[in-house]
Design an enzyme around this catalytic site. Structure first.
Site, PDB file in Angstrom:
ATOM      1  CG  ASP A 223       6.293  41.368  32.561  1.00 35.34           C
ATOM      2  OD1 ASP A 223       6.418  41.045  31.472  1.00 35.34           O
ATOM      3  OD2 ASP A 223       5.917  42.511  32.863  1.00 35.34           O
TER       4      ASP A 223
ATOM      5  CD  GLU B  17      11.071  39.997  27.593  1.00 36.12           C
ATOM      6  OE1 GLU B  17      11.621  40.553  28.644  1.00 36.12           O
ATOM      7  OE2 GLU B  17       9.906  39.518  27.373  1.00 36.12           O
TER       8      GLU B  17
ATOM      9  CG  ASP C  49       4.291  45.777  27.105  1.00 30.76           C
ATOM     10  OD1 ASP C  49       3.513  44.790  27.522  1.00 30.76           O
ATOM     11  OD2 ASP C  49       5.180  46.164  27.568  1.00 30.76           O
TER      12      ASP C  49
HETATM   13  O1  MIG Z   1       8.103  47.315  31.832  1.00 30.22           O
HETATM   14  O2  MIG Z   1       4.204  45.092  35.019  1.00 30.22           O
HETATM   15  O3  MIG Z   1       4.163  43.123  29.198  1.00 30.22           O
HETATM   16  O4  MIG Z   1       1.763  43.353  30.689  1.00 30.22           O
HETATM   17  O5  MIG Z   1       1.526  45.379  32.664  1.00 30.22           O
HETATM   18  C1  MIG Z   1       6.562  47.279  31.833  1.00 30.22           C
HETATM   19  C2  MIG Z   1       4.009  46.054  34.141  1.00 30.22           C
HETATM   20  C3  MIG Z   1       6.412  45.935  32.746  1.00 30.22           C
HETATM   21  C4  MIG Z   1       5.384  44.671  30.864  1.00 30.22           C
HETATM   22  C5  MIG Z   1       4.206  43.719  30.673  1.00 30.22           C
HETATM   23  C6  MIG Z   1       2.937  44.468  30.839  1.00 30.22           C
HETATM   24  C7  MIG Z   1       2.827  44.653  32.497  1.00 30.22           C
HETATM   25  C8  MIG Z   1       3.792  45.699  32.667  1.00 30.22           C
HETATM   26  N1  MIG Z   1       5.285  45.129  32.315  1.00 30.22           N
END
Ligand code: MIG
Length: 716
Positions: A316, A319, A429
């Protein structure tokens, strides 16, 4: 410009000194072609490409992005962006997938291998003008030809290499939520699945399992004896899938931080110090995944969790998302100080407000740190779209070192073309909006043509609150997506299958059970697509060339046999459908009731109550099913059930393999060839088995064009 003939269908046009992105796997031989086919080029400050679209031209592609399947009418950007509120005006999402497919009197593909920001104006400023602007001058442009859309896509997929295969259990239903904070939270969820008799294969661990959001750590208070707990959960039938974030917490004594600093593996700022940004752990450094050594180092760190027994991960924030940088925050605070005790006019007020509201993901920050790529210092924004790709590649290459023979589940939020060789993606998201269910439908074929076979959205929506109806309708789509995961954000309504009314639970149970009985087909089609450089989801236009099929935006082909028409409007009891040829319509309604009818070519209003799942089986095609079970491992697979719609002759190649190892890459897999030939008053079935020792019996249910049913059983 230098030109290369890659194969008979692809030419590469190389401008300047392009960055080697590792998007492609085929190298060509140098030729000397004078100019680009189809496109006009202009150079100056930026490299620009133009195409004059005819009125009837359709432009497909761009993978994970906004708007329609047909991209005409919009402006899009390739710049991997943490965009949790993707309302229609947003131009870039988490992935950067620079592949377009022009479908008109001229049909061809364009792939732009350029890892910086790109803008695509596809008939926005001028309805007939396609304009692609790169934020630089160095790029590889590929023009791909082929006999039709599927063939062009196939040629492109060959260029970028074979897609990743997850373990078979990753085709089961997966439950996630940001907010399962402790081992007992997780176990409680697992028990609910068991008590409610709902199949499920895995439960996700979001950032709360970590100690202070530090990668590769486990909070021992909340997850004591982690290894033992994983074993206990696996015995119950569930695998746990932890998240890994891109940012590494700055904390004295934290080994990943200390090693990264000591070895110089983090991205650097202008002064050569490790760049500081803030994300979940507070201040972090970003590992420089573009530096091969750093990438190897980070990849090896997954071992900590693998040693506990973990078999899958999701990457996660890669980017990379930046909540704020030290520098930008300092500037904002400065603006605030200057504003104190001032009588702010409206401009000064907005300056103050913007100083804070523009802190996250600021272009200025992306332009202020550096990578060491192939020994060269390179500014981040020039290679921004590679960051998530390379993080994920680091993980996959790590797995290969740690356990060379097994498949891992792996998917990423940010991506670039080529990453599909290492993992899947989820679409980031989204929201619990009906609009995002429709967007999910539209994204799937685009994502597939960019190589990402293992993909899916947060079913039910991530942000916002879903009602039971939205979750049901969304599940009726996700039941066909290789990645079938329900995920929601912290602070929102519970969204598990059992979080709603009893009726909702029972409808969802039925959907998930149907998913498990469809796994033979889904897995077979997935793996065949992978082996043949083909797609799993496609637009109708990949198969049918009538004018209406070319423009259908809300129906999809799934593998070679099915067409799906999900319901995506609230309170609807059905929807309009374009049936491009006679098909068998199967309405699945709960445990035993099944209704079949023939859907004739033409327009129809498809009635589908909330508990009804319509599935169209194409002419002279077969749907292969098995019995459902509590998880993928429990699928027995001795008996296959085939529903066939035969007007003349149908054949199907049923693919299977061990679902665990990488041996499929060396040709170790099993096929069963089935053929049904219609004769005057009967059907003749032939079955040839190439190595499948599991299947003992195949029960055929064959429909002819007048809905007569013939049942036959084949014993192996
Ligand atoms: O800023 O880890 O897309 O699936 O639950 C949020 C918390 C950070 C973004 C991910 C999402 C995840 C969430 N993360």
């Amino acid at each position: 410009m230098r030109t290369f003939q890659i194969d008979e269908s692809i030419i590469k046009y190389s401008f300047g000194d392009p960055i080697k992105t590792q998007a492609i796997v085929l190298e060509g031989t140098e030729t000397n072609k004078g100019s680009l086919d189809y496109l006009e080029v202009s150079t100056g400050e930026n490299l620009k490409l133009y195409y004059h679209m005819k009125t009837e031209d359709i432009v497909l592609g761009l993978g994970e992005n906004q708007r329609g399947i047909n991209k005409r009418g919009g402006i899009y950007e390739s710049f991997c962006t943490d965009e949790p509120l993707h309302t229609p005006g947003k131009k870039a999402l988490y992935g950067a997938h620079n592949f377009l497919l022009v479908d008109g009197s001229e049909k061809f593909g364009i792939f732009i291998d350029f890892p910086g920001r790109i803008s695509f104006d596809i008939g926005f400023k001028h309805k007939d003008k396609l304009e692609i602007i790169m934020s630089g001058l160095d790029a590889d442009i590929y023009i791909i030809r082929g006999e039709g859309l599927r063939a062009i896509t196939h040629n492109f997929l060959k260029l970028i290499g074979q897609a990743y295969a997850p373990p078979k259990w990753a085709f089961g239903y997966q439950q996630s939520r940001w907010g399962y904070k402790t081992a007992s939270d997780v176990e409680e969820i697992a028990d609910c699945f068991i008590e409610n008799d709902i199949p499920c294969d895995s439960i996700y661990l979001d950032i709360d399992y970590m100690q202070d959001f530090k990668d590769f750590t486990v909070n021992e208070e909340r997850f004591p004896n982690f290894g033992e707990f994983l074993g206990k959960m696996k015995a119950k039938g569930f695998r746990l899938v932890p998240i890994i974030d891109a940012g590494v917490k700055i904390e004295k004594g934290y080994d990943i931080y200390e090693e990264g600093i000591q070895k110089g593996y983090f991205c650097k700022d202008e002064t050569g110090e490790a760049f500081v940004a803030a994300v979940w752990p507070g201040k972090v450094h970003f590992p420089d995944f573009l530096n091969e050594e750093a990438s190897k180092w980070f990849g090896s760190k997954y071992k900590t969790l693998i040693d506990y027994g973990i078999e899958g991960f999701w990457n996660d924030m890669n980017e990379p998302a930046i909540f704020y940088s030290e520098k930008r925050l300092g500037q904002a605070i400065e603006v605030a100080k200057q504003s104190e005790n001032e009588n702010l006019d409206i401009f000064a007020f907005f300056k103050l407000k913007d100083a804070f509201s523009n802190l996250s993901n600021s272009p200025a920050d992306y332009g202020s740190f550096y990578h060491l790529m192939d020994g060269k210092k390179i500014k981040h924004d020039k290679v921004h779209n590679l960051y998530g790709y390379y993080m994920t590649k680091a993980a996959a290459e790590g797995f290969k070192e740690i356990k060379p023979k097994v498949r891992f589940l792996l998917f990423s939020r940010a991506s670039y073309i080529g990453m599909h060789r290492y993992s899947g993606i989820w679409t980031g998201d989204n929201n619990s909006w009906w609009e995002h269910l429709l967007l999910n439908i539209k994204m799937m074929p685009s994502i597939n043509m960019c190589g990402f076979l293992y993909s899916g959205a947060d079913t039910g929506g991530f942000g916002g609150d879903a009602n039971g109806q939205l979750l049901i309708r969304w599940m009726q789509l996700s039941l066909f997506t290789p990645l079938f995961r329900n995920h929601t954000a912290m602070g929102h309504r519970n969204q598990e299958p059992f979080a709603f009314e009893k009726e909702t639970t029972s409808i969802i149970r039925d959907i998930i059970k149907l998913r498990y009985s469809l796994i033979p087909y889904i897995y077979s089609e997935y793996m065949k697509a992978l082996h043949k450089s083909d797609v799993y989801f496609s637009t109708l236009s990949f198969e049918y060339d009538d004018e209406i099929s070319r423009r259908v935006e809300n129906q999809l082909l799934v593998g070679e046999s099915l067409m799906i028409c999900p319901i995506y409007e609230e309170n609807a009891i059905g929807r309009y459908v374009w049936v491009p040829e006679d098909m068998l319509l199967w309405k699945h309604m709960g445990d035993s009731k099944e209704v079949f009818s023939i859907a004739r070519k033409g327009h129809m209003y498809l009635e589908a109550e909330l508990n009804e799942i319509p599935i169209f089986i194409k002419k002279d095609k077969m749907l292969i099913m098995g019995k459902s079970a509590k998880n993928v491992e429990a699928l027995i697979g001795e008996e296959l059930f085939v529903v066939a719609f035969v007007s003349d002759k149908a054949s199907y190649t049923y693919y299977d393999d061990d679902g665990k190892s990488l041996e499929y890459q060396d040709g170790t897999y099993y096929e069963i060839l089935m053929e049904i030939q219609k004769t005057e008053d009967d059907f003749i079935i032939t079955v040839e088995n190439y190595g499948n020792e599991k299947v003992k019996k195949i029960s055929f249910q064959i429909f002819d064009n007048n809905k007569n049913i013939t049942r036959k059983t084949f014993i192996m």
